[in-house]
Design a protein around this motif. Structure first.
Motif, PDB file in Angstrom:
ATOM      1  N   GLY A 117       4.884 -12.456  12.001  1.00 57.17           N
ATOM      2  CA  GLY A 117       3.555 -12.700  12.529  1.00 57.17           C
ATOM      3  C   GLY A 117       2.610 -11.542  12.347  1.00 57.17           C
ATOM      4  O   GLY A 117       1.433 -11.641  12.689  1.00 57.17           O
ATOM      5  N   ALA A 118       3.107 -10.429  11.802  1.00 53.88           N
ATOM      6  CA  ALA A 118       2.288  -9.233  11.615  1.00 53.88           C
ATOM      7  C   ALA A 118       2.084  -8.973  10.122  1.00 53.88           C
ATOM      8  O   ALA A 118       2.420  -9.802   9.275  1.00 53.88           O
ATOM      9  N   THR A 119       1.527  -7.820   9.802  1.00 54.64           N
ATOM     10  CA  THR A 119       1.350  -7.375   8.421  1.00 54.64           C
ATOM     11  C   THR A 119       1.561  -5.865   8.394  1.00 54.64           C
ATOM     12  O   THR A 119       1.843  -5.235   9.416  1.00 54.64           O
ATOM     13  N   SER A 120       1.394  -5.285   7.226  1.00 54.81           N
ATOM     14  CA  SER A 120       1.542  -3.838   7.093  1.00 54.81           C
ATOM     15  C   SER A 120       0.514  -3.091   7.941  1.00 54.81           C
ATOM     16  O   SER A 120       0.664  -1.885   8.175  1.00 54.81           O
ATOM     17  N   ARG A 121      -0.510  -3.770   8.444  1.00 56.88           N
ATOM     18  CA  ARG A 121      -1.503  -3.143   9.318  1.00 56.88           C
ATOM     19  C   ARG A 121      -0.849  -2.483  10.535  1.00 56.88           C
ATOM     20  O   ARG A 121      -1.352  -1.468  11.059  1.00 56.88           O
ATOM     21  N   THR A 122       0.260  -3.033  11.012  1.00 54.54           N
ATOM     22  CA  THR A 122       0.867  -2.516  12.238  1.00 54.54           C
ATOM     23  C   THR A 122       1.356  -1.077  12.092  1.00 54.54           C
ATOM     24  O   THR A 122       1.586  -0.397  13.104  1.00 54.54           O
ATOM     25  N   TRP A 123       1.494  -0.595  10.856  1.00 57.61           N
ATOM     26  CA  TRP A 123       1.954   0.774  10.640  1.00 57.61           C
ATOM     27  C   TRP A 123       0.808   1.785  10.633  1.00 57.61           C
ATOM     28  O   TRP A 123       1.053   3.004  10.551  1.00 57.61           O
ATOM     29  N   ARG A 165      10.147  11.894  -1.094  1.00 51.99           N
ATOM     30  CA  ARG A 165      11.123  10.808  -1.187  1.00 51.99           C
ATOM     31  C   ARG A 165      10.542   9.540  -0.570  1.00 51.99           C
ATOM     32  O   ARG A 165       9.883   9.586   0.472  1.00 51.99           O
ATOM     33  N   THR A 166      10.787   8.405  -1.204  1.00 54.74           N
ATOM     34  CA  THR A 166      10.159   7.151  -0.792  1.00 54.74           C
ATOM     35  C   THR A 166      10.719   6.644   0.537  1.00 54.74           C
ATOM     36  O   THR A 166      11.928   6.675   0.780  1.00 54.74           O
ATOM     37  N   LEU A 167       9.826   6.169   1.364  1.00 56.22           N
ATOM     38  CA  LEU A 167      10.141   5.523   2.632  1.00 56.22           C
ATOM     39  C   LEU A 167       9.444   4.173   2.644  1.00 56.22           C
ATOM     40  O   LEU A 167       8.216   4.104   2.530  1.00 56.22           O
ATOM     41  N   VAL A 168      10.204   3.097   2.775  1.00 54.91           N
ATOM     42  CA  VAL A 168       9.657   1.743   2.785  1.00 54.91           C
ATOM     43  C   VAL A 168       9.497   1.273   4.229  1.00 54.91           C
ATOM     44  O   VAL A 168      10.402   1.437   5.054  1.00 54.91           O
ATOM     45  N   LEU A 169       8.338   0.680   4.526  1.00 53.16           N
ATOM     46  CA  LEU A 169       8.042   0.170   5.861  1.00 53.16           C
ATOM     47  C   LEU A 169       7.936  -1.352   5.825  1.00 53.16           C
ATOM     48  O   LEU A 169       7.226  -1.906   4.973  1.00 53.16           O
ATOM     49  N   LEU A 170       8.614  -2.026   6.766  1.00 51.18           N
ATOM     50  CA  LEU A 170       8.625  -3.486   6.831  1.00 51.18           C
ATOM     51  C   LEU A 170       8.151  -3.943   8.212  1.00 51.18           C
ATOM     52  O   LEU A 170       8.728  -3.554   9.240  1.00 51.18           O
ATOM     53  N   GLN A 172       5.044  13.954   4.824  1.00 50.31           N
ATOM     54  CA  GLN A 172       6.367  14.363   4.347  1.00 50.31           C
ATOM     55  C   GLN A 172       6.981  13.414   3.329  1.00 50.31           C
ATOM     56  O   GLN A 172       7.908  13.801   2.618  1.00 50.31           O
ATOM     57  N   ARG A 173       6.480  12.176   3.262  1.00 52.70           N
ATOM     58  CA  ARG A 173       7.153  11.163   2.450  1.00 52.70           C
ATOM     59  C   ARG A 173       6.162  10.365   1.615  1.00 52.70           C
ATOM     60  O   ARG A 173       4.972  10.281   1.933  1.00 52.70           O
ATOM     61  N   HIS A 174       6.689   9.770   0.542  1.00 51.08           N
ATOM     62  CA  HIS A 174       5.948   8.747  -0.204  1.00 51.08           C
ATOM     63  C   HIS A 174       6.194   7.436   0.530  1.00 51.08           C
ATOM     64  O   HIS A 174       7.309   6.903   0.522  1.00 51.08           O
ATOM     65  N   VAL A 175       5.174   6.930   1.201  1.00 54.77           N
ATOM     66  CA  VAL A 175       5.310   5.777   2.082  1.00 54.77           C
ATOM     67  C   VAL A 175       4.808   4.518   1.374  1.00 54.77           C
ATOM     68  O   VAL A 175       3.695   4.501   0.838  1.00 54.77           O
ATOM     69  N   VAL A 176       5.623   3.469   1.399  1.00 55.33           N
ATOM     70  CA  VAL A 176       5.261   2.183   0.806  1.00 55.33           C
ATOM     71  C   VAL A 176       5.422   1.104   1.875  1.00 55.33           C
ATOM     72  O   VAL A 176       6.513   0.927   2.420  1.00 55.33           O
ATOM     73  N   ALA A 177       4.331   0.420   2.205  1.00 55.07           N
ATOM     74  CA  ALA A 177       4.358  -0.642   3.213  1.00 55.07           C
ATOM     75  C   ALA A 177       4.061  -1.974   2.540  1.00 55.07           C
ATOM     76  O   ALA A 177       3.043  -2.119   1.863  1.00 55.07           O
ATOM     77  N   PHE A 178       4.950  -2.940   2.714  1.00 52.85           N
ATOM     78  CA  PHE A 178       4.820  -4.265   2.112  1.00 52.85           C
ATOM     79  C   PHE A 178       4.303  -5.278   3.121  1.00 52.85           C
ATOM     80  O   PHE A 178       4.523  -5.147   4.329  1.00 52.85           O
ATOM     81  N   ASP A 179       3.649  -6.335   2.612  1.00 50.57           N
ATOM     82  CA  ASP A 179       3.405  -7.559   3.371  1.00 50.57           C
ATOM     83  C   ASP A 179       4.438  -8.586   2.910  1.00 50.57           C
ATOM     84  O   ASP A 179       4.528  -8.891   1.711  1.00 50.57           O
ATOM     85  N   PHE A 180       5.213  -9.133   3.845  1.00 53.01           N
ATOM     86  CA  PHE A 180       6.183 -10.162   3.491  1.00 53.01           C
ATOM     87  C   PHE A 180       5.481 -11.422   2.963  1.00 53.01           C
ATOM     88  O   PHE A 180       4.296 -11.657   3.267  1.00 53.01           O
ATOM     89  N   PRO A 181       6.190 -12.259   2.203  1.00 53.14           N
ATOM     90  CA  PRO A 181       5.595 -13.512   1.723  1.00 53.14           C
ATOM     91  C   PRO A 181       5.084 -14.380   2.871  1.00 53.14           C
ATOM     92  O   PRO A 181       5.796 -14.626   3.853  1.00 53.14           O
ATOM     93  N   GLY A 182       3.829 -14.803   2.752  1.00 52.64           N
ATOM     94  CA  GLY A 182       3.219 -15.627   3.778  1.00 52.64           C
ATOM     95  C   GLY A 182       2.520 -14.842   4.859  1.00 52.64           C
ATOM     96  O   GLY A 182       1.942 -15.431   5.783  1.00 52.64           O
ATOM     97  N   PHE A 183       2.541 -13.514   4.759  1.00 47.69           N
ATOM     98  CA  PHE A 183       1.922 -12.657   5.762  1.00 47.69           C
ATOM     99  C   PHE A 183       0.916 -11.735   5.082  1.00 47.69           C
ATOM    100  O   PHE A 183       1.181 -11.184   4.007  1.00 47.69           O
ATOM    101  N   THR A 187       0.864  -1.178   0.000  1.00 42.55           N
ATOM    102  CA  THR A 187       0.000   0.000   0.000  1.00 42.55           C
ATOM    103  C   THR A 187       0.899   1.226   0.000  1.00 42.55           C
ATOM    104  O   THR A 187       2.035   1.193   0.504  1.00 42.55           O
ATOM    105  N   GLU A 188       0.380   2.323  -0.569  1.00 44.24           N
ATOM    106  CA  GLU A 188       1.189   3.525  -0.724  1.00 44.24           C
ATOM    107  C   GLU A 188       0.388   4.750  -0.304  1.00 44.24           C
ATOM    108  O   GLU A 188      -0.814   4.826  -0.523  1.00 44.24           O
ATOM    109  N   TRP A 189       1.094   5.707   0.279  1.00 40.16           N
ATOM    110  CA  TRP A 189       0.487   6.967   0.718  1.00 40.16           C
ATOM    111  C   TRP A 189       1.470   8.108   0.474  1.00 40.16           C
ATOM    112  O   TRP A 189       2.689   7.901   0.452  1.00 40.16           O
ATOM    113  N   GLY A 190       0.950   9.327   0.344  1.00 38.60           N
ATOM    114  CA  GLY A 190       1.761  10.531   0.358  1.00 38.60           C
ATOM    115  C   GLY A 190       2.629  10.723  -0.860  1.00 38.60           C
ATOM    116  O   GLY A 190       2.537  10.010  -1.860  1.00 38.60           O
TER     117      GLY A 190
END
Length: 261
Positions: free
Chosen positions: A22-28, A13-18, A38-49, A7-10
């Motif tokens: 046991g969690a997902t990008s929901r935690t952010w 300059r890009t900021l990646v969130l990991l 202030q930033r272009h934020v990109v949050a990933f879900d790892f494989p299997g999550f 998912t992406e917001w803003g």
């Protein structure tokens, strides 16, 4: 392999969130609005999550995960090196990314992997107990977690004040934790003997933030500093648990923005 859910917001300059194991990008969720100002934020879900499936016929290793992460950055059009913030397992991956030249800067919040002899047995036991609890609550997570007492017990390992986690998010996190067990088992097997090593040559800015109410990563067994570069900045997040975004979103967002500016 298939694309990782993101998912992406803003903008900016890009900021990646990991996220953590046991969690997902929901935690952010609690910090997204402030970061996206202030930033272009990109949050990933790892494989299997979350919404990213775990690929068939893959042997999980840190090298495989970092290679797949690099591919996902390229497929998403994200130029490297890029600023990365990660929590727990995500912090470990962010440090590995810095070692491989993928990171412009790193903020690692309660990072996993900083142990000398593999993941401590007590930490593995806590994760396995959590998986049992998630299975017992399967299909009735929201009803169970409406009780503040149960929510406190269920999330006391990751938040100092679990009551601050909305019921809907708490139920979603418990459900997502239950669904990730296929991917989580091989990760726990690898982490049993493997940790972060060889980071002395990292030249990018590194911030490691531990939480004053940390109950998952103990000082004696899981916060070794010997494999990180001398310029690493060490900070404490007062009043926070292992997943600090729910306890102090403003402080966490400020810490990330400062460490990746």
């Amino acid at each position: 392999m298939s694309d990782w859910y993101r998912t992406e917001w803003g903008s900016g300059r890009t900021l990646v969130l990991l996220h953590g194991g046991g969690a997902t990008s929901r935690t952010w969720t609690p910090v997204l609005d402030q970061l996206a100002m202030q930033r272009h934020v990109v949050a990933f879900d790892f494989p299997g999550f979350g919404r990213t499936p775990f690929p068939d016929n893959v042997e999980f290793t840190t090298d495989w995960l970092l290679g797949a992460f690099a591919d996902q950055l390229a497929d998403a059009g994200i130029r490297t090196p890029v600023d990365i913030a990660g929590n727990s397992m995500g912090g470990w991956v962010a440090l590995e990314a810095a070692k491989r030249g993928l990171a412009r800067s790193v903020v690692a919040l309660g990072p996993a992997g900083l142990w000398r002899n593999g993941m401590p047995p007590l930490l593995r036991a806590k994760f396995r107990a959590g998986l049992v609890g998630a299975r017992l609550a399967r299909g009735r997570e929201a009803a169970v977690l409406r009780s503040k007492v149960i929510r406190t017990v269920a999330f006391s390992q990751i938040a100092r004040q679990p009551s601050r986690i909305p019921v809907a998010d708490a139920a979603g996190m418990l459900r997502e934790f239950d669904l990730c067990r296929t991917a989580f088992e091989p990760i726990l097997r690898v982490a049993k003997t493997v940790g972060f090593t060889g980071g002395h040559a990292i030249t990018t800015p590194i911030t490691v933030a531990y939480n004053s109410s940390e109950r998952m990563l103990q000082l004696r067994t899981a916060r070794d500093r010997s494999e990180l570069p001398a310029h690493t900045r060490w900070v404490e997040l007062p009043g926070c648990g292992h997943v600090p975004m729910w306890d102090a979103p403003g402080l966490v967002a400020d810490t990330i923005l400062l460490g990746t500016q």
